[in-house]
Design a protein around this motif. Structure first.
Motif, PDB file in Angstrom:
ATOM      1  N   ALA A  25      45.791  52.206  41.754  1.00 45.17           N
ATOM      2  CA  ALA A  25      46.942  52.255  42.653  1.00 45.17           C
ATOM      3  C   ALA A  25      47.407  50.844  43.000  1.00 45.17           C
ATOM      4  O   ALA A  25      48.614  50.564  43.064  1.00 45.17           O
ATOM      5  N   ALA A  26      46.463  49.942  43.234  1.00 43.68           N
ATOM      6  CA  ALA A  26      46.829  48.556  43.547  1.00 43.68           C
ATOM      7  C   ALA A  26      47.578  47.916  42.389  1.00 43.68           C
ATOM      8  O   ALA A  26      48.578  47.206  42.585  1.00 43.68           O
ATOM      9  N   LEU A  27      47.125  48.156  41.164  1.00 43.15           N
ATOM     10  CA  LEU A  27      47.802  47.605  39.994  1.00 43.15           C
ATOM     11  C   LEU A  27      49.180  48.229  39.809  1.00 43.15           C
ATOM     12  O   LEU A  27      50.176  47.529  39.566  1.00 43.15           O
ATOM     13  N   ARG A  28      49.282  49.540  39.934  1.00 40.35           N
ATOM     14  CA  ARG A  28      50.557  50.228  39.710  1.00 40.35           C
ATOM     15  C   ARG A  28      51.591  49.874  40.779  1.00 40.35           C
ATOM     16  O   ARG A  28      52.789  49.986  40.533  1.00 40.35           O
ATOM     17  N   CYS A  29      51.116  49.414  41.934  1.00 40.24           N
ATOM     18  CA  CYS A  29      52.053  48.998  42.988  1.00 40.24           C
ATOM     19  C   CYS A  29      52.349  47.509  42.951  1.00 40.24           C
ATOM     20  O   CYS A  29      53.019  47.001  43.847  1.00 40.24           O
ATOM     21  N   GLY A  30      51.831  46.824  41.924  1.00 40.43           N
ATOM     22  CA  GLY A  30      52.312  45.478  41.676  1.00 40.43           C
ATOM     23  C   GLY A  30      51.393  44.333  41.991  1.00 40.43           C
ATOM     24  O   GLY A  30      51.818  43.167  41.915  1.00 40.43           O
ATOM     25  N   ALA A  31      50.144  44.577  42.336  1.00 42.54           N
ATOM     26  CA  ALA A  31      49.231  43.462  42.572  1.00 42.54           C
ATOM     27  C   ALA A  31      49.056  42.655  41.295  1.00 42.54           C
ATOM     28  O   ALA A  31      48.936  43.212  40.198  1.00 42.54           O
ATOM     29  N   GLY A  32      49.016  41.317  41.437  1.00 40.59           N
ATOM     30  CA  GLY A  32      48.852  40.468  40.259  1.00 40.59           C
ATOM     31  C   GLY A  32      47.466  40.553  39.673  1.00 40.59           C
ATOM     32  O   GLY A  32      47.275  40.514  38.454  1.00 40.59           O
ATOM     33  N   LYS A  33      46.462  40.659  40.528  1.00 39.86           N
ATOM     34  CA  LYS A  33      45.068  40.745  40.075  1.00 39.86           C
ATOM     35  C   LYS A  33      44.300  41.708  40.978  1.00 39.86           C
ATOM     36  O   LYS A  33      44.544  41.749  42.186  1.00 39.86           O
ATOM     37  N   VAL A  34      43.374  42.437  40.391  1.00 40.65           N
ATOM     38  CA  VAL A  34      42.504  43.338  41.151  1.00 40.65           C
ATOM     39  C   VAL A  34      41.067  43.090  40.744  1.00 40.65           C
ATOM     40  O   VAL A  34      40.691  43.262  39.579  1.00 40.65           O
ATOM     41  N   SER A  35      40.268  42.669  41.712  1.00 37.56           N
ATOM     42  CA  SER A  35      38.828  42.526  41.521  1.00 37.56           C
ATOM     43  C   SER A  35      38.118  43.647  42.255  1.00 37.56           C
ATOM     44  O   SER A  35      38.615  44.161  43.262  1.00 37.56           O
ATOM     45  N   ILE A  36      36.954  44.005  41.752  1.00 40.80           N
ATOM     46  CA  ILE A  36      36.173  45.075  42.365  1.00 40.80           C
ATOM     47  C   ILE A  36      34.751  44.594  42.573  1.00 40.80           C
ATOM     48  O   ILE A  36      34.112  44.098  41.644  1.00 40.80           O
ATOM     49  N   ALA A  37      34.281  44.708  43.816  1.00 38.37           N
ATOM     50  CA  ALA A  37      32.891  44.414  44.154  1.00 38.37           C
ATOM     51  C   ALA A  37      32.206  45.743  44.425  1.00 38.37           C
ATOM     52  O   ALA A  37      32.571  46.455  45.367  1.00 38.37           O
ATOM     53  N   THR A  38      31.215  46.071  43.622  1.00 35.81           N
ATOM     54  CA  THR A  38      30.616  47.405  43.684  1.00 35.81           C
ATOM     55  C   THR A  38      29.123  47.328  43.416  1.00 35.81           C
ATOM     56  O   THR A  38      28.578  46.249  43.110  1.00 35.81           O
ATOM     57  N   HIS A  39      28.482  48.449  43.543  1.00 37.10           N
ATOM     58  CA  HIS A  39      27.059  48.509  43.225  1.00 37.10           C
ATOM     59  C   HIS A  39      26.873  48.180  41.746  1.00 37.10           C
ATOM     60  O   HIS A  39      27.648  48.615  40.890  1.00 37.10           O
ATOM     61  N   ALA A  40      25.835  47.432  41.456  1.00 39.29           N
ATOM     62  CA  ALA A  40      25.614  46.974  40.079  1.00 39.29           C
ATOM     63  C   ALA A  40      25.531  48.122  39.085  1.00 39.29           C
ATOM     64  O   ALA A  40      25.952  47.981  37.920  1.00 39.29           O
ATOM     65  N   ASP A  41      25.035  49.274  39.513  1.00 39.17           N
ATOM     66  CA  ASP A  41      24.907  50.414  38.609  1.00 39.17           C
ATOM     67  C   ASP A  41      26.269  50.934  38.148  1.00 39.17           C
ATOM     68  O   ASP A  41      26.353  51.646  37.130  1.00 39.17           O
ATOM     69  N   ASN A  42      27.331  50.607  38.891  1.00 46.90           N
ATOM     70  CA  ASN A  42      28.668  51.126  38.549  1.00 46.90           C
ATOM     71  C   ASN A  42      29.498  50.160  37.709  1.00 46.90           C
ATOM     72  O   ASN A  42      30.602  50.512  37.275  1.00 46.90           O
ATOM     73  N   ARG A  43      29.008  48.936  37.520  1.00 48.65           N
ATOM     74  CA  ARG A  43      29.847  47.889  36.940  1.00 48.65           C
ATOM     75  C   ARG A  43      30.424  48.272  35.583  1.00 48.65           C
ATOM     76  O   ARG A  43      31.639  48.193  35.353  1.00 48.65           O
ATOM     77  N   THR A  44      29.598  48.706  34.678  1.00 49.89           N
ATOM     78  CA  THR A  44      30.072  49.030  33.321  1.00 49.89           C
ATOM     79  C   THR A  44      31.010  50.222  33.342  1.00 49.89           C
ATOM     80  O   THR A  44      32.052  50.225  32.660  1.00 49.89           O
ATOM     81  N   LEU A  45      30.700  51.223  34.142  1.00 45.57           N
ATOM     82  CA  LEU A  45      31.520  52.435  34.202  1.00 45.57           C
ATOM     83  C   LEU A  45      32.930  52.112  34.710  1.00 45.57           C
ATOM     84  O   LEU A  45      33.939  52.551  34.133  1.00 45.57           O
ATOM     85  N   ILE A  46      33.021  51.305  35.764  1.00 44.57           N
ATOM     86  CA  ILE A  46      34.333  50.984  36.330  1.00 44.57           C
ATOM     87  C   ILE A  46      35.106  50.061  35.395  1.00 44.57           C
ATOM     88  O   ILE A  46      36.321  50.226  35.205  1.00 44.57           O
ATOM     89  N   ALA A  47      34.436  49.097  34.810  1.00 50.83           N
ATOM     90  CA  ALA A  47      35.112  48.173  33.895  1.00 50.83           C
ATOM     91  C   ALA A  47      35.690  48.898  32.692  1.00 50.83           C
ATOM     92  O   ALA A  47      36.783  48.567  32.210  1.00 50.83           O
ATOM     93  N   SER A  48      34.990  49.904  32.194  1.00 54.62           N
ATOM     94  CA  SER A  48      35.492  50.644  31.031  1.00 54.62           C
ATOM     95  C   SER A  48      36.628  51.591  31.399  1.00 54.62           C
ATOM     96  O   SER A  48      37.417  51.984  30.532  1.00 54.62           O
TER      97      SER A  48
END
Length: 502
Positions: free
Chosen positions: A274-297
């Motif tokens: 939603a942040a990207l579709r509304c025009g943010a230039g960059k979106v970073s995500i800080a999450t639990h390490a177990d989720n990193r690969t799943l969210i990145a993909s």
């Protein structure tokens, strides 16, 4: 609910009662003329929606709302309708005069207790002129019984219902049923819009909302200040001008999303998209390490970081324009430590979901110098105010104001007729758009992403939540065009993209 276009100022019923006669006197209109004009507007709606000849049943209460009904009875009969009035004895002077005028014409009158909705037919009309905005506390049992059978039979027999000023049994300040209210097809409200007609349970009772200003609205506005204004499409469009041709990704802000404990990665994906579709230039995500690969993909544009400690999170806070905390966060020790870190940082912060629940446990976190936005639903609002959700909904205006003041935050109280308060002003904003399609898990995560994106793009602080709420609501409407059931939060992404490019 649909409503009259071109009117966005909202008032409490007491403001109308206190100043309508003063406003009428300003323009040389008497109280009896106001009643005549109210009835004439109701007649115009009746003739447009259900033209004569047909049977019209008018239910009249004791006060001036009933007086409007008595005058309407006379006007409708003159237009060829077959009118019967069911009434309690008129008590106000104007209502007594109107009732007498109807009876002098030989108009048919029966006691309200004789009304039987089982005798209604599909082509019939019921006019609800029982209580209007005059209801106080819990309804009397006789009114409850009348309204209950009216609603039950309306659903079965599909006759048409017009409410005068306010559906009887609905609190026109809070939008709460007391405990039951007429379900109208159209409500014609007088002088000015009441905030409770566009909030909470009103959405299931008001039907189409028409305003009859009775020719005194401009004079009335000189006597009273609105407690709220409706968010307008024009305001949203003005907040989203075309981009500079020479802009780059750094021109449109960097959003950091904090959340997504184990098993809750989807909230991060929805908010980030939603942040990207509304025009943010960059979106970073800080999450639990177990989720990193799943969210990145899930979205290649995300910059995803697995964080386990406050120190790792602190390293990500230096070059972001806003942090959105809460979606999928949970309330573990990991979540508490990271949430405390971001509240202590001097970065703009939007808080939702479990971020709000943790703030309720640690309210001192809100004592910060950087801007703060809160987006609770009634349950979360209740925890922040030490109230139940039902207590919040019983006075949504007071609740959203209290949140804005207590936490010194721009605050959105979600729900039908979402309300927005700022810490520096008394006047609220109300969203008249939306759909039940948004009542599904993940919808709030999308809204958080929308608001975070707007903050990153440097919208004025007071404009962020009104614009985000309107965009989210209208995107939901557009996504649900093929059906409300089964519409998913992820379906809002393409409508959002179109809406932010007006």
């Amino acid at each position: 609910m649909t409503m009259t276009d071109g009117h966005d100022a909202l008032y409490f019923a007491k403001q109308i009662r206190d100043s309508e006669l003063l406003a009428a006197a300003d323009v040389g209109v008497s109280a009896s003329q106001l009643m005549q004009r109210a009835a004439q507007h109701c007649l115009a709606v009746l003739e447009q929606e259900r033209p004569a000849p047909r049977r019209v049943i008018i239910l009249c209460g004791a006060g001036n709302n009933g007086g409007d009904g008595w005058v309407l009875a006379r006007l409708a009969q003159n237009k060829g309708y077959q009118v019967t009035v069911y009434a309690v004895p008129a008590k106000s002077e104007l209502a007594q005069q109107a009732a007498q005028a109807w009876q002098q014409l030989g108009g048919k009158v029966l006691p309200l207790s004789a009304f039987d909705a089982h005798q209604m037919n599909t082509d019939d009309v019921v006019v609800d002129a029982l209580l209007g905005t005059g209801v106080r506390g819990t309804l009397e049992s006789a009114f409850c019984a009348c309204i209950e059978q009216l609603n039950q039979q309306r659903q079965q027999r599909e006759f048409w219902v017009l409410s005068v000023d306010c559906p009887s049994g609905l609190d026109s300040d809070s939008g709460c049923c007391l405990p039951i209210a007429v379900q109208a097809d159209v409500t014609v409200t007088m002088v000015a819009l009441k905030v409770g007609l566009l909030s909470h349970q009103a959405w299931d009772h008001v039907g189409r909302l028409e305003l009859a200003d009775l020719g005194i609205q401009q004079a009335f506005a000189r006597h009273q200040t609105p407690i709220a204004r409706c968010i307008r499409r024009a305001d949203v469009q003005q907040a989203l001008p075309p981009r500079a041709r020479a802009s780059h990704k750094g021109s449109h802000g960097h959003v950091l999303l904090l959340g997504g404990d184990v098993g809750m990665s989807g909230a991060m994906v929805l908010a980030g998209r939603a942040a990207l579709r509304c025009g943010a230039g960059k979106v970073s995500i800080a999450t639990h390490a177990d989720n990193r690969t799943l969210i990145a993909s899930a979205q290649p544009e995300f910059m995803v970081h697995g964080v386990a400690t406050p120190e790792q999170l602190s390293a990500l806070l230096h070059n972001v324009d806003v942090v959105v905390v809460g979606p999928g966060l949970g309330q573990s020790e990991w979540a508490i430590a990271l949430c405390a870190t971001v509240f202590a940082a001097t970065v703009p912060l939007l808080v939702d979901a479990d971020g709000l629940n943790l703030l309720a446990l640690f309210p001192h976190w809100a004592q910060r110098s950087a801007p703060l936005w809160l987006t609770p639903h009634p349950g979360e609002a209740g925890r922040l105010l030490a109230l139940s959700a039902s207590e919040v909904n019983a006075d949504r205006v007071a609740a959203v104001r209290a949140l804005a003041q207590r936490y010194q935050a721009h605050t959105l109280l979600k729900g039908a007729g979402s309300l927005i308060a700022a810490p520096a002003t008394e006047q609220l904003q109300l969203c008249t758009r939306g759909t039940p399609a948004l009542a599904v898990g993940g919808s709030g995560d999308v809204l958080s992403g929308v608001a975070g994106s707007l903050i990153a793009q440097q919208l004025a602080h007071h404009a962020v939540l009104p614009v985000a709420t309107w965009l989210h609501a209208v995107a939901g409407e557009q996504a649900a065009q093929d059906g409300e059931r089964g519409t998913l939060p992820s379906d809002l992404m393409m409508p959002l993209r179109k809406l932010v490019n007006p």
